[in-house]
Design a protein around this motif. Structure first.
Motif, PDB file in Angstrom:
ATOM      1  N   GLU A 279       0.905  -1.017  -0.048  1.00  0.00           N
ATOM      2  CA  GLU A 279      -0.006  -0.103   0.112  1.00  0.00           C
ATOM      3  C   GLU A 279       0.720   1.131  -0.017  1.00  0.00           C
ATOM      4  OE1 GLU A 279      -3.861   1.784   2.369  1.00  0.00           O
ATOM      5  OE2 GLU A 279      -2.863   0.169   3.264  1.00  0.00           O
ATOM      6  N   LYS A 280       1.872   1.169   0.790  1.00  0.00           N
ATOM      7  CA  LYS A 280       2.966   2.342   0.563  1.00  0.00           C
ATOM      8  C   LYS A 280       4.261   1.893   0.896  1.00  0.00           C
ATOM      9  CE  LYS A 280       2.268   2.704   5.646  1.00  0.00           C
ATOM     10  NZ  LYS A 280       1.787   3.787   6.913  1.00  0.00           N
ATOM     11  N   GLY A 281       5.150   2.735   0.715  1.00  0.00           N
ATOM     12  CA  GLY A 281       6.722   2.192   0.487  1.00  0.00           C
ATOM     13  C   GLY A 281       7.120   2.223  -0.878  1.00  0.00           C
ATOM     14  N   HIS A 282       8.102   1.205  -1.164  1.00  0.00           N
ATOM     15  CA  HIS A 282       8.587   0.916  -2.587  1.00  0.00           C
ATOM     16  C   HIS A 282       8.619  -0.552  -2.915  1.00  0.00           C
ATOM     17  CE1 HIS A 282      11.935   0.396   0.389  1.00  0.00           C
ATOM     18  NE2 HIS A 282      12.365  -0.324  -0.415  1.00  0.00           N
ATOM     19  N   ILE A 283       8.841  -0.613  -4.095  1.00  0.00           N
ATOM     20  CA  ILE A 283       9.053  -2.090  -4.646  1.00  0.00           C
ATOM     21  C   ILE A 283      10.562  -1.920  -5.327  1.00  0.00           C
ATOM     22  CG2 ILE A 283       8.464  -3.581  -6.411  1.00  0.00           C
ATOM     23  CD1 ILE A 283       5.516  -2.606  -5.863  1.00  0.00           C
ATOM     24  N   GLU A 284      11.129  -2.815  -5.207  1.00  0.00           N
ATOM     25  CA  GLU A 284      12.902  -2.857  -5.669  1.00  0.00           C
ATOM     26  C   GLU A 284      12.913  -3.993  -6.180  1.00  0.00           C
ATOM     27  OE1 GLU A 284      17.462  -2.557  -4.248  1.00  0.00           O
ATOM     28  OE2 GLU A 284      15.554  -2.335  -2.872  1.00  0.00           O
ATOM     29  N   ILE A 285      13.676  -4.133  -7.663  1.00  0.00           N
ATOM     30  CA  ILE A 285      13.938  -5.123  -8.443  1.00  0.00           C
ATOM     31  C   ILE A 285      15.639  -5.215  -8.604  1.00  0.00           C
ATOM     32  CG2 ILE A 285      13.700  -6.462 -10.477  1.00  0.00           C
ATOM     33  CD1 ILE A 285      11.045  -4.579 -10.975  1.00  0.00           C
ATOM     34  N   GLN A 286      16.237  -6.418  -8.311  1.00  0.00           N
ATOM     35  CA  GLN A 286      17.532  -6.490  -8.609  1.00  0.00           C
ATOM     36  C   GLN A 286      17.926  -7.752  -9.516  1.00  0.00           C
ATOM     37  OE1 GLN A 286      19.105  -6.757  -4.657  1.00  0.00           O
ATOM     38  NE2 GLN A 286      19.534  -4.658  -4.282  1.00  0.00           N
ATOM     39  N   VAL A 287      18.681  -7.642 -10.191  1.00  0.00           N
ATOM     40  CA  VAL A 287      19.316  -8.594 -11.077  1.00  0.00           C
ATOM     41  C   VAL A 287      20.573  -8.725 -10.976  1.00  0.00           C
ATOM     42  CG1 VAL A 287      19.198  -9.811 -13.376  1.00  0.00           C
ATOM     43  CG2 VAL A 287      17.402  -8.370 -12.576  1.00  0.00           C
ATOM     44  N   ARG A 288      21.173 -10.098 -10.586  1.00  0.00           N
ATOM     45  CA  ARG A 288      22.726 -10.127 -10.600  1.00  0.00           C
ATOM     46  C   ARG A 288      23.165 -11.727 -11.081  1.00  0.00           C
ATOM     47  NH1 ARG A 288      19.873  -9.234  -5.971  1.00  0.00           N
ATOM     48  NH2 ARG A 288      19.526 -11.164  -4.490  1.00  0.00           N
TER      49      ARG A 288
ATOM     50  N   CYS B 146      17.225 -13.023  -9.639  1.00  0.00           N
ATOM     51  CA  CYS B 146      16.377 -11.796  -9.893  1.00  0.00           C
ATOM     52  C   CYS B 146      15.409 -11.746  -8.584  1.00  0.00           C
ATOM     53  CB  CYS B 146      15.552 -11.943 -11.177  1.00  0.00           C
ATOM     54  SG  CYS B 146      14.331 -10.608 -11.222  1.00  0.00           S
ATOM     55  N   SER B 147      15.476 -10.697  -7.981  1.00  0.00           N
ATOM     56  CA  SER B 147      14.603 -10.583  -6.614  1.00  0.00           C
ATOM     57  C   SER B 147      13.665  -9.324  -6.786  1.00  0.00           C
ATOM     58  CB  SER B 147      15.339 -10.662  -5.432  1.00  0.00           C
ATOM     59  OG  SER B 147      16.211  -9.493  -5.626  1.00  0.00           O
ATOM     60  N   VAL B 148      12.526  -9.563  -6.084  1.00  0.00           N
ATOM     61  CA  VAL B 148      11.561  -8.176  -6.159  1.00  0.00           C
ATOM     62  C   VAL B 148      11.148  -8.166  -4.605  1.00  0.00           C
ATOM     63  CG1 VAL B 148       9.294  -7.712  -6.794  1.00  0.00           C
ATOM     64  CG2 VAL B 148      10.485  -9.001  -8.386  1.00  0.00           C
ATOM     65  N   SER B 149      11.771  -7.036  -4.226  1.00  0.00           N
ATOM     66  CA  SER B 149      11.168  -6.739  -2.698  1.00  0.00           C
ATOM     67  C   SER B 149      10.319  -5.631  -2.770  1.00  0.00           C
ATOM     68  CB  SER B 149      12.735  -6.314  -2.013  1.00  0.00           C
ATOM     69  OG  SER B 149      13.675  -7.306  -2.254  1.00  0.00           O
ATOM     70  N   ASP B 150       9.375  -5.678  -1.485  1.00  0.00           N
ATOM     71  CA  ASP B 150       8.414  -4.952  -1.325  1.00  0.00           C
ATOM     72  C   ASP B 150       8.562  -4.526   0.145  1.00  0.00           C
ATOM     73  OD1 ASP B 150       6.405  -6.408   0.264  1.00  0.00           O
ATOM     74  OD2 ASP B 150       6.111  -7.384  -1.736  1.00  0.00           O
ATOM     75  N   THR B 151       7.642  -3.346   0.545  1.00  0.00           N
ATOM     76  CA  THR B 151       7.359  -2.972   1.787  1.00  0.00           C
ATOM     77  C   THR B 151       5.836  -3.392   2.357  1.00  0.00           C
ATOM     78  OG1 THR B 151       7.090  -0.794   1.123  1.00  0.00           O
ATOM     79  CG2 THR B 151       9.419  -1.134   1.963  1.00  0.00           C
ATOM     80  N   GLY B 152       5.447  -4.288   1.668  1.00  0.00           N
ATOM     81  CA  GLY B 152       4.081  -4.709   1.897  1.00  0.00           C
ATOM     82  C   GLY B 152       3.547  -5.267   3.242  1.00  0.00           C
TER      83      GLY B 152
ATOM     84  N   GLY C 261       6.885  -6.346   4.972  1.00  0.00           N
ATOM     85  CA  GLY C 261       7.388  -6.492   3.457  1.00  0.00           C
ATOM     86  C   GLY C 261       8.285  -7.900   3.107  1.00  0.00           C
ATOM     87  N   ALA C 262       8.640  -8.418   2.024  1.00  0.00           N
ATOM     88  CA  ALA C 262       8.896  -9.715   1.630  1.00  0.00           C
ATOM     89  C   ALA C 262       9.506  -9.365   0.179  1.00  0.00           C
ATOM     90  CB  ALA C 262       7.602 -10.488   1.339  1.00  0.00           C
ATOM     91  N   THR C 263      10.363 -10.465   0.048  1.00  0.00           N
ATOM     92  CA  THR C 263      11.309 -10.513  -1.191  1.00  0.00           C
ATOM     93  C   THR C 263      10.947 -11.857  -1.799  1.00  0.00           C
ATOM     94  OG1 THR C 263      12.999  -9.170  -0.126  1.00  0.00           O
ATOM     95  CG2 THR C 263      13.575 -10.539  -1.987  1.00  0.00           C
ATOM     96  N   LEU C 264      10.758 -11.763  -2.948  1.00  0.00           N
ATOM     97  CA  LEU C 264      10.706 -13.261  -3.962  1.00  0.00           C
ATOM     98  C   LEU C 264      11.954 -13.086  -4.924  1.00  0.00           C
ATOM     99  CD1 LEU C 264       8.335 -15.423  -4.123  1.00  0.00           C
ATOM    100  CD2 LEU C 264       7.659 -14.255  -5.952  1.00  0.00           C
ATOM    101  N   SER C 265      12.441 -14.218  -4.791  1.00  0.00           N
ATOM    102  CA  SER C 265      13.615 -14.109  -5.642  1.00  0.00           C
ATOM    103  C   SER C 265      13.637 -15.808  -6.234  1.00  0.00           C
ATOM    104  CB  SER C 265      14.814 -14.607  -4.986  1.00  0.00           C
ATOM    105  OG  SER C 265      15.027 -13.164  -4.049  1.00  0.00           O
ATOM    106  N   PHE C 266      13.969 -15.545  -7.919  1.00  0.00           N
ATOM    107  CA  PHE C 266      14.508 -16.907  -8.386  1.00  0.00           C
ATOM    108  C   PHE C 266      15.820 -16.888  -9.095  1.00  0.00           C
ATOM    109  CE2 PHE C 266      12.750 -14.055 -11.749  1.00  0.00           C
ATOM    110  CZ  PHE C 266      13.716 -14.454 -12.626  1.00  0.00           C
TER     111      PHE C 266
END
Length: 226
Positions: free
Chosen positions: A9-18, A26-32, A89-94
């Motif tokens: 609902e608020k905060g940010h979403i961050e995508i990282q690839v390494r 690849c990971s998608v992190s949020d502040t949800g 928040g949570a982080t989903l990675s693959f």
């Protein structure tokens, strides 16, 4: 990505690839809304929704992460979730293994070759590479354009579903069932005549008494410096 938007609902979403430990990660992190420790594995179950309500009001099927998990595993990767807890928040990675085009070609060629050997058939493998001109090496974009054009030409001329075509950054690998080296060479000559600045190598099975093992060893050496 869609889940991050749904439950943040608020905060940010961050995508990282390494690149990490031989894999592309690849990971998608949020502040949800985050996840409880007991739910980190449950979210990959079919039809699992954990009673969470999306901030967007959308109602999902509970199948998205289950299907994603299966697809990633099919490609010999892994998919996982991390969270410090509910509301945090949570982080989903693959992660997927990084393979060269030649490694991928060998992997797909092996069962194809085994089937050909079982039927007593023939198979030819062709390795195409771009040859640099006297004026210097071609740019990566130019090489990529040449190989993409070659791939399109092969698929248009062959029209056979059984053909295996794998394009790498600087090479293209082709396997042709029911094709002897003489026929493969004729095809290769025709293809490079229209492209220029290309060279090729051919290996035939069971030419010269080649076994499945020795044939695959020959193909594997294509990755060595000439």
């Amino acid at each position: 990505m869609s889940n991050a938007f749904k439950f943040t609902e608020k905060g940010h979403i961050e995508i990282q690839v390494r690149s990490k430990d031989g894999s592309a990660e690849c990971s998608v992190s949020d502040t949800g809304i985050g996840l409880a420790p007991a739910d980190l594995e449950k979210i990959f179950n079919k039809f699992e929704q954990l009673g969470h309500v999306a901030v967007t009001g959308e109602k999902g099927t509970g199948l998205g992460l289950s299907i994603s998990h299966a697809i990633v595993e099919l490609h010999k990767g892994r998919l996982w979730a991390e969270s410090p807890g509910p509301g945090r928040g949570a982080t989903l990675s693959f992660a997927l293994p990084q393979q060269t085009g030649l490694e991928l070609f060998q992997e797909q060629l092996a069962p194809m070759l085994h089937d050909v050997a079982r039927r007593g058939g023939t198979l030819s493998a062709v390795f195409f590479r771009v040859v640099h001109s006297d004026s210097g090496p071609a740019s990566e974009s130019h090489v990529a354009a040449i190989l993409s054009s070659l791939e399109d030409l092969i698929r248009a001329q062959s029209g056979r579903r059984t053909d295996l075509v794998v394009k790498d950054r600087d090479a293209l690998y082709l396997a042709l069932e029911s094709t002897v080296p003489k026929e493969a060479r004729r095809m290769a000559e025709k293809l490079i005549a229209s492209k220029g600045h290309m060279a090729y190598r051919i290996a035939g099975f069971p030419e010269g008494g080649a076994t499945e093992e020795t044939f695959l060893q020959t193909v594997a050496r294509w990755g060595s410096p000439s």
